[in-house]
Scaffold this active site. Structure first.
Site, PDB file in Angstrom:
ATOM      1  N   CYS A 109       0.820  -1.217   0.000  1.00 53.10           N
ATOM      2  CA  CYS A 109       0.000   0.000   0.000  1.00 53.10           C
ATOM      3  C   CYS A 109       0.850   1.260   0.000  1.00 53.10           C
ATOM      4  CB  CYS A 109      -0.939  -0.013   1.214  1.00 53.10           C
ATOM      5  SG  CYS A 109      -1.881   1.516   1.409  1.00 53.10           S
TER       6      CYS A 109
ATOM      7  N   GLU B 100      -6.737   1.319 -13.085  1.00 52.59           N
ATOM      8  CA  GLU B 100      -6.225   2.503 -12.379  1.00 52.59           C
ATOM      9  C   GLU B 100      -4.922   2.985 -13.006  1.00 52.59           C
ATOM     10  OE1 GLU B 100      -8.029   1.924  -7.863  1.00 52.59           O
ATOM     11  OE2 GLU B 100      -6.078   1.042  -8.353  1.00 52.59           O
TER      12      GLU B 100
ATOM     13  N   TYR C 298      -8.775  -3.983 -11.292  1.00 49.80           N
ATOM     14  CA  TYR C 298      -8.772  -2.583 -10.865  1.00 49.80           C
ATOM     15  C   TYR C 298      -7.367  -2.007 -10.929  1.00 49.80           C
ATOM     16  CZ  TYR C 298      -7.015  -3.841  -6.176  1.00 49.80           C
ATOM     17  OH  TYR C 298      -6.256  -4.296  -5.128  1.00 49.80           O
TER      18      TYR C 298
ATOM     19  N   GLU D 254     -25.799  13.817  -2.563  1.00 51.76           N
ATOM     20  CA  GLU D 254     -27.211  14.003  -2.225  1.00 51.76           C
ATOM     21  C   GLU D 254     -28.139  13.260  -3.188  1.00 51.76           C
ATOM     22  OE1 GLU D 254     -29.233  17.770  -2.854  1.00 51.76           O
ATOM     23  OE2 GLU D 254     -27.621  18.416  -4.223  1.00 51.76           O
TER      24      GLU D 254
ATOM     25  N   LYS E 158      -0.385   5.263  -6.088  1.00 50.25           N
ATOM     26  CA  LYS E 158      -1.475   5.197  -7.079  1.00 50.25           C
ATOM     27  C   LYS E 158      -2.405   6.397  -6.955  1.00 50.25           C
ATOM     28  CE  LYS E 158      -5.104   3.695  -5.792  1.00 50.25           C
ATOM     29  NZ  LYS E 158      -5.565   2.330  -5.785  1.00 50.25           N
TER      30      LYS E 158
ATOM     31  N   CYS F  93      -1.678   1.696  -2.928  1.00 50.15           N
ATOM     32  CA  CYS F  93      -2.668   2.755  -2.681  1.00 50.15           C
ATOM     33  C   CYS F  93      -2.093   4.169  -2.711  1.00 50.15           C
ATOM     34  CB  CYS F  93      -3.338   2.544  -1.317  1.00 50.15           C
ATOM     35  SG  CYS F  93      -3.728   0.844  -0.904  1.00 50.15           S
TER      36      CYS F  93
END
Length: 512
Positions: A76, A222, A218, A492, A84, A81
Site C-alpha cells: 500500500c 487505475e 482494478y 445528495e 497510485k 494505494c
C-alpha cells in the site's frame, strides 16, 4: 538432546540453547513475532506492543524482476494505494486544467506533464512514510528486523538477512502478514524479461511512454487511467471482462468513460510474445480470440496487471503443518484468523477468502492483537466492506453487486433504485456525464434493507465511505429517503433515488 543440538547447529549454538530453554521452561523471546511489515503486520505489531506485549516484526522486500525495491510499509505505502492515488491526482489535475479555461482561467501555451517531477515528488513522500513507520515501531518498542522470516516450528521463526546471516526467534504466537506480489505470465516469451508490473511503475525515473497494460483488474484500469491522464498513449488489453468480481454494469460505465477519456481497449485479446527491437521498442504479438487473427504493435513499456500471488512459498508452511489452498497458495484461516497450527495466525492478502484491501488488513490485525493479548474477543467483520476503484471516473461500492444480490436472493426478491445524474462541476466545463450513475440494491419486501450501493462520479471514495456506516446499522431504503442531502453535491443524489429498474422509467435526473 543438547548433544544432538550441538552436532546439528554448532554454528548457531546460542540459538539452539535459547530454543532448548524455551522447550524446557515454556518461556519465549517474544510474546508475538509478526512476519511481514505491510499495513496489516505493522498495525498488528504496534497494537500488541501498546497492550504490553513484547513484539518483533520481520520484513524484507525481494526486488522485483526488474530490480525495483523499496522500504518498510508493504504494498500500500510503496507500490499500491498511496503512489497510485497521488498519480491519479496528477491525472485529475490535468483534466482540471482543461476545465479551468471554461471557468475563465487564462492558461497560456500548451499544457504538458513532466513525469520525472511527479515521480520524484511521489517517491519522496513514500520514503517519508517508510521513515515514519520505523520511528513508530521504535517509539512503541517493537523490534524491527530487516529479514526474511520463515517458520521452524509453531513457536520458532528463522530470520535471514540479505547477506545470509541468520537469527532464531521464539514466540508464544506467530502472525503471518506477508501479503502478495504481482504475477507475470508464464506462457508469454519475453513477458518477464521485458515487462514491468505495479511493483515498478511508481518507481520509474523516466516516463514509461507508449504503454500496453495487460489485464482488466482494478490495478490495470487505475494504472491505465493515470497514464492516459498524464498524456501517455495507453492501451488496455483484456482477455475477457473488466473488474471481475465487481458489479458488471458499473464496470461497463467505468471502461466506457475511459474510452471516451482516451484510453484504448483491445478486448478479447491474449498476448503471445514480447520482443525487444534494436531500437529499444517492445514489439508485442497477440491473438484476437474472436477472430483468431494475430496482430502486432510496438510500445515503450508493457505493464502486466494479470493478478497477484500470495507470498507464501518461502515461509516453510509445509514443514510445520500450516494448511494452504493448493490452487491459490493462500493460507486457510478461521474466523479468528487462526491457521491449522494453534499458535500461528494469518490475515490480510495471504488469507484465503479475505478481501485484498489495506483497511481490512489493518483492522483485522488490530483485532487479532487484542485477542492474543486477552483484551478482547471481537472478530473482524468482512461483510459490506467498502472500496473504490480510482479510475478517471471513480467507482465506489459497498455491499453486494446486482448480480450477487440476484444470485443470493432471486431477481424477483430485490429492488434496484437508480439514477443517471450530472455533477454540477461538469456543467460549466461541458463535460460528458453519461457514465455518472448511482444504483442502490435493496430487498424488495419488508423494510427494504439495502444490500448494495454503487456510485460512479467525482470523489466516489469520499461518498462511499460516508454511506458505508449505514450498512453496519442495517440501513433501509426508507432510511436513505429520510436522510437530508447536502446541496449541491453528488452524494445528495443518493437520498433522492425514487425510480426502479423494474419500472422501466427514464432514470435521468433533471433540475438541480
Amino acid at each position: 538432546m543438547a548433544a544432538f543440538c550441538r552436532a546439528r547447529h554448532r554454528w548457531k549454538g546460542t540459538s539452539c540453547l535459547r530454543t532448548l530453554t524455551r522447550n524446557l521452561t515454556g518461556k519465549y523471546d517474544y510474546d508475538l513475532v509478526v512476519i511481514g511489515g505491510g499495513s496489516g503486520g505493522l498495525a498488528c505489531s504496534k497494537e500488541a506492543a501498546q497492550l504490553g506485549q513484547k513484539v518483533a516484526v520481520l520484513d524484507y522486500v525481494e526486488p522485483s524482476a526488474q530490480g525495483t525495491k523499496w522500504g518498510l510499509g508493504g504494498t500500500c505505502v510503496n507500490v499500491g494505494c498511496i503512489p497510485k492515488k497521488l498519480m491519479h491526482q496528477a491525472a485529475l489535475l490535468g483534466t482540471a486544467l482543461k476545465d479551468a479555461q471554461k471557468y475563465g482561467w487564462q492558461i497560456p501555451g500548451p499544457i504538458s506533464h513532466d513525469w520525472f517531477t511527479m515521480a520524484e515528488a511521489v517517491q519522496n513522500h513514500v520514503r517519508s512514510l517508510n521513515w515514519g513507520h520505523r520511528v513508530q515501531l521504535q517509539d512503541k518498542k517493537v523490534k524491527y528486523l530487516n529479514m526474511n522470516g520463515s517458520l521452524v516450528d509453531g513457536h520458532t521463526v528463522r530470520g535471514r538477512t540479505r547477506a545470509g546471516k541468520e537469527m532464531i526467534l521464539t514466540a508464544k504466537n506467530i502472525v503471518i502478514a506477508t501479503g502478495g506480489r504481482p504475477k507475470y505470465p508464464t506462457n508469454v516469451p519475453g513477458g518477464m524479461e521485458h515487462g514491468i508490473t505495479s511493483d515498478d511503475i511508481f518507481w520509474l525515473k523516466e516516463s514509461p511512454g507508449k504503454t500496453l497494460v495487460v489485464g482488466a483488474s482494478y490495478v490495470a484500469l487505475e494504472c491505465a487511467g493515470f497514464l492516459t491522464g498524464v498524456g501517455l498513449d495507453t492501451t488496455v488489453m483484456a482477455r475477457s471482462i473488466a473488474l471481475r468480481g465487481f458489479d458488471q454494469q458499473m464496470a461497463g460505465l467505468v471502461t466506457d468513460y475511459m474510452e471516451a477519456y482516451g484510453t484504448k481497449f483491445a478486448w478479447k485479446c491474449v498476448p503471445k510474445r514480447v520482443d525487444k527491437l534494436p531500437s529499444g521498442a517492445l514489439e508485442v504479438t497477440w491473438t484476437d480470440t474472436q477472430t483468431g487473427n494475430e496482430q502486432k504493435d510496438t510500445y515503450d513499456s508493457v505493464l502486466w496487471a494479470v493478478g497477484r500471488a500470495p507470498e507464501s512459498k518461502a515461509l516453510g508452511l509445509d514443514k510445520v503443518g500450516v494448511k494452504l489452498n493448493k490452487e491459490t497458495g493462500k493460507i486457510a484461516v478461521g474466523a479468528d484468523e487462526s491457521t491449522s497450527v494453534p499458535s500461528i495466525y494469518a490475515f490480510g492478502d495471504i488469507g484465503e477468502g479475505r478481501p485484498e484491501l489495506t483497511p481490512t488488513a489493518i483492522k483485522a490485525g488490530k483485532l487479532l492483537a487484542r485477542r492474543l493479548a486477552g483484551q478482547s474477543t471481537g472478530l473482524m467483520n468482512y461483510d459490506s466492506v467498502p472500496t473504490t476503484v480510482f479510475t478517471p471516473l471513480e467507482y465506489g461500492c459497498v455491499g453486494l453487486s446486482e448480480e450477487e444480490a440476484e444470485s443470493r436472493h432471486g431477481k424477483d426478491a430485490i429492488e434496484v433504485y437508480h439514477a443517471f445524474y450530472k455533477p454540477l462541476e461538469f456543467t460549466v466545463a461541458e463535460r460528458d456525464a453519461s457514465q455518472c450513475y448511482i444504483k442502490v440494491v435493496c430487498e424488495r419486501a419488508g423494510e427494504q434493507r439495502i444490500l448494495g450501493m454503487h456510485f460512479t462520479g467525482p470523489n466516489a471514495g469520499e461518498v462511499t465511505q460516508g454511506f458505508a456506516m449505514g450498512f453496519q446499522c442495517g440501513a433501509t431504503y426508507s432510511h436513505l429517503l429520510e436522510t437530508v442531502g447536502i446541496h449541491p453535491t453528488c452524494a445528495e443524489e443518493l437520498t433522492k433515488l425514487n425510480i426502479t429498474k423494474r419500472s422501466g422509467l427514464d432514470a435521468t435526473v433533471t433540475g438541480c
